[in-house]
Design a protein around this motif. Sequence first.
Motif, mmCIF file in Angstrom:
data_model
loop_
_atom_site.group_PDB
_atom_site.id
_atom_site.type_symbol
_atom_site.label_atom_id
_atom_site.label_comp_id
_atom_site.label_asym_id
_atom_site.label_seq_id
_atom_site.Cartn_x
_atom_site.Cartn_y
_atom_site.Cartn_z
ATOM 1 N N ASN A 107 32.019 -50.993 -10.993
ATOM 2 C CA ASN A 107 32.011 -52.033 -9.960
ATOM 3 C C ASN A 107 31.310 -51.504 -8.720
ATOM 4 N N HIS A 108 30.507 -52.355 -8.109
ATOM 5 C CA HIS A 108 29.923 -52.037 -6.807
ATOM 6 C C HIS A 108 30.731 -52.789 -5.758
ATOM 7 N N LEU A 109 31.170 -52.077 -4.752
ATOM 8 C CA LEU A 109 31.950 -52.667 -3.666
ATOM 9 C C LEU A 109 31.117 -52.632 -2.390
ATOM 10 N N ASP A 110 31.014 -53.771 -1.737
ATOM 11 C CA ASP A 110 30.279 -53.873 -0.481
ATOM 12 C C ASP A 110 31.256 -54.371 0.573
ATOM 13 N N PHE A 111 31.558 -53.507 1.528
ATOM 14 C CA PHE A 111 32.498 -53.838 2.599
ATOM 15 C C PHE A 111 31.769 -54.224 3.881
ATOM 16 N N GLY A 112 30.526 -54.642 3.774
ATOM 17 C CA GLY A 112 29.747 -55.029 4.949
ATOM 18 C C GLY A 112 29.490 -53.837 5.844
ATOM 19 N N ASP A 113 29.823 -53.972 7.113
ATOM 20 C CA ASP A 113 29.612 -52.890 8.081
ATOM 21 C C ASP A 113 30.452 -51.656 7.785
ATOM 22 N N MET A 114 31.486 -51.822 6.957
ATOM 23 C CA MET A 114 32.378 -50.703 6.648
ATOM 24 C C MET A 114 31.819 -49.803 5.552
ATOM 25 N N GLY A 115 30.724 -50.194 4.913
ATOM 26 C CA GLY A 115 30.098 -49.335 3.916
ATOM 27 C C GLY A 115 30.173 -49.872 2.497
ATOM 28 N N LYS A 116 29.727 -49.037 1.592
ATOM 29 C CA LYS A 116 29.679 -49.391 0.170
ATOM 30 C C LYS A 116 30.320 -48.276 -0.634
ATOM 31 N N ALA A 117 30.739 -48.615 -1.847
ATOM 32 C CA ALA A 117 31.354 -47.619 -2.730
ATOM 33 C C ALA A 117 31.250 -48.115 -4.159
ATOM 34 N N GLU A 118 31.616 -47.251 -5.073
ATOM 35 C CA GLU A 118 31.622 -47.591 -6.495
ATOM 36 C C GLU A 118 33.022 -47.337 -7.040
ATOM 37 N N ALA A 119 33.448 -48.218 -7.932
ATOM 38 C CA ALA A 119 34.717 -48.031 -8.647
ATOM 39 C C ALA A 119 34.392 -47.984 -10.131
ATOM 40 N N TYR A 120 35.085 -47.126 -10.846
ATOM 41 C CA TYR A 120 34.816 -46.920 -12.265
ATOM 42 C C TYR A 120 36.103 -47.077 -13.067
ATOM 43 N N TRP A 121 35.953 -47.625 -14.243
ATOM 44 C CA TRP A 121 37.062 -47.797 -15.183
ATOM 45 C C TRP A 121 36.668 -47.161 -16.502
ATOM 46 N N LYS A 122 37.550 -46.322 -17.017
ATOM 47 C CA LYS A 122 37.321 -45.702 -18.321
ATOM 48 C C LYS A 122 38.519 -46.033 -19.207
ATOM 49 N N PHE A 123 38.244 -46.466 -20.433
ATOM 50 C CA PHE A 123 39.277 -46.861 -21.386
ATOM 51 C C PHE A 123 39.196 -45.911 -22.579
ATOM 52 N N THR A 124 40.232 -45.085 -22.755
ATOM 53 C CA THR A 124 40.257 -44.094 -23.824
ATOM 54 C C THR A 124 41.354 -44.456 -24.817
ATOM 55 N N PRO A 125 40.959 -44.862 -26.037
ATOM 56 C CA PRO A 125 41.974 -45.237 -27.036
ATOM 57 C C PRO A 125 42.916 -44.070 -27.352
ATOM 58 N N LYS A 126 44.183 -44.384 -27.441
ATOM 59 C CA LYS A 126 45.228 -43.426 -27.828
ATOM 60 C C LYS A 126 46.061 -44.089 -28.915
ATOM 61 N N GLU A 127 46.908 -43.303 -29.538
ATOM 62 C CA GLU A 127 47.773 -43.876 -30.560
ATOM 63 C C GLU A 127 48.635 -44.982 -29.940
ATOM 64 N N LYS A 128 48.548 -46.182 -30.481
ATOM 65 C CA LYS A 128 49.315 -47.354 -30.063
ATOM 66 C C LYS A 128 48.999 -47.821 -28.636
ATOM 67 N N GLY A 129 47.840 -47.461 -28.110
ATOM 68 C CA GLY A 129 47.521 -47.913 -26.765
ATOM 69 C C GLY A 129 46.208 -47.354 -26.256
ATOM 70 N N VAL A 130 46.131 -47.285 -24.939
ATOM 71 C CA VAL A 130 44.899 -46.840 -24.296
ATOM 72 C C VAL A 130 45.226 -46.173 -22.960
ATOM 73 N N ASP A 131 44.521 -45.083 -22.677
ATOM 74 C CA ASP A 131 44.580 -44.485 -21.342
ATOM 75 C C ASP A 131 43.557 -45.209 -20.483
ATOM 76 N N VAL A 132 43.975 -45.671 -19.322
ATOM 77 C CA VAL A 132 43.074 -46.361 -18.403
ATOM 78 C C VAL A 132 42.935 -45.500 -17.157
ATOM 79 N N THR A 133 41.694 -45.144 -16.846
ATOM 80 C CA THR A 133 41.408 -44.350 -15.656
ATOM 81 C C THR A 133 40.618 -45.210 -14.680
ATOM 82 N N TRP A 134 41.121 -45.288 -13.457
ATOM 83 C CA TRP A 134 40.479 -46.057 -12.392
ATOM 84 C C TRP A 134 40.089 -45.061 -11.314
ATOM 85 N N SER A 135 38.819 -45.014 -10.964
ATOM 86 C CA SER A 135 38.372 -44.087 -9.931
ATOM 87 C C SER A 135 37.518 -44.793 -8.895
#
Length: 173
Positions: A107-135
């Motif tokens: 994701n690209h985040l634009d906060f106007g005058d406050m700046g810009k940033a990037e957010a990332y999501w990683k989905f890693t399959p695990k037994e009976k589910g998934v690890d979700v990493t948000w950065s």
Amino acid sequence: MKVIKFILIGLLSLIILFLVAGFFLPVDYGLERTIYIQANKEKVFDLVNDVEKSQLWSPWRAKDPEAKVTFGSKKSGVGASYHWEGPLSGSGTLTIIKSEPFQFIENHLDFGDMGKAEAYWKFTPKEKGVDVTWSFQGKAESYFDRYFGALVEPFLGPDYEMGLSKLKAIAEE
């Protein structure tokens, strides 16, 4: 008179220390949180990849329910976006710029005058589910932004944890 002089020298020393310390703060900043969700990766991915569904678990939506959210013409995948304006959350735009099904979202985040940033999501399959990493990663665009970077972890970390917990609860329903 000596007391006033001592106080003024102390205040001047603190100001100088604050200004000099800023030069040693990193330009790049960020944070990362991971949670295990016992649900299929398709369901979890969809809750993040669809900008309307993301409002269900968004920690900022809960903190600023009066915020006005306007969605772009596309609701999921690359090009999906929304803009928010709220009394507590300020204003900004989130746009999905990369979406690899069931694996990764950027994701690209634009906060106007406050700046810009990037957010990332990683989905890693695990037994009976998934690890979700948000950065979150950003770059200080000005001298004083470096102080924001130093405070990202304590300010945004709890929000990321709250959002991931809500995402888990919804996905596991």
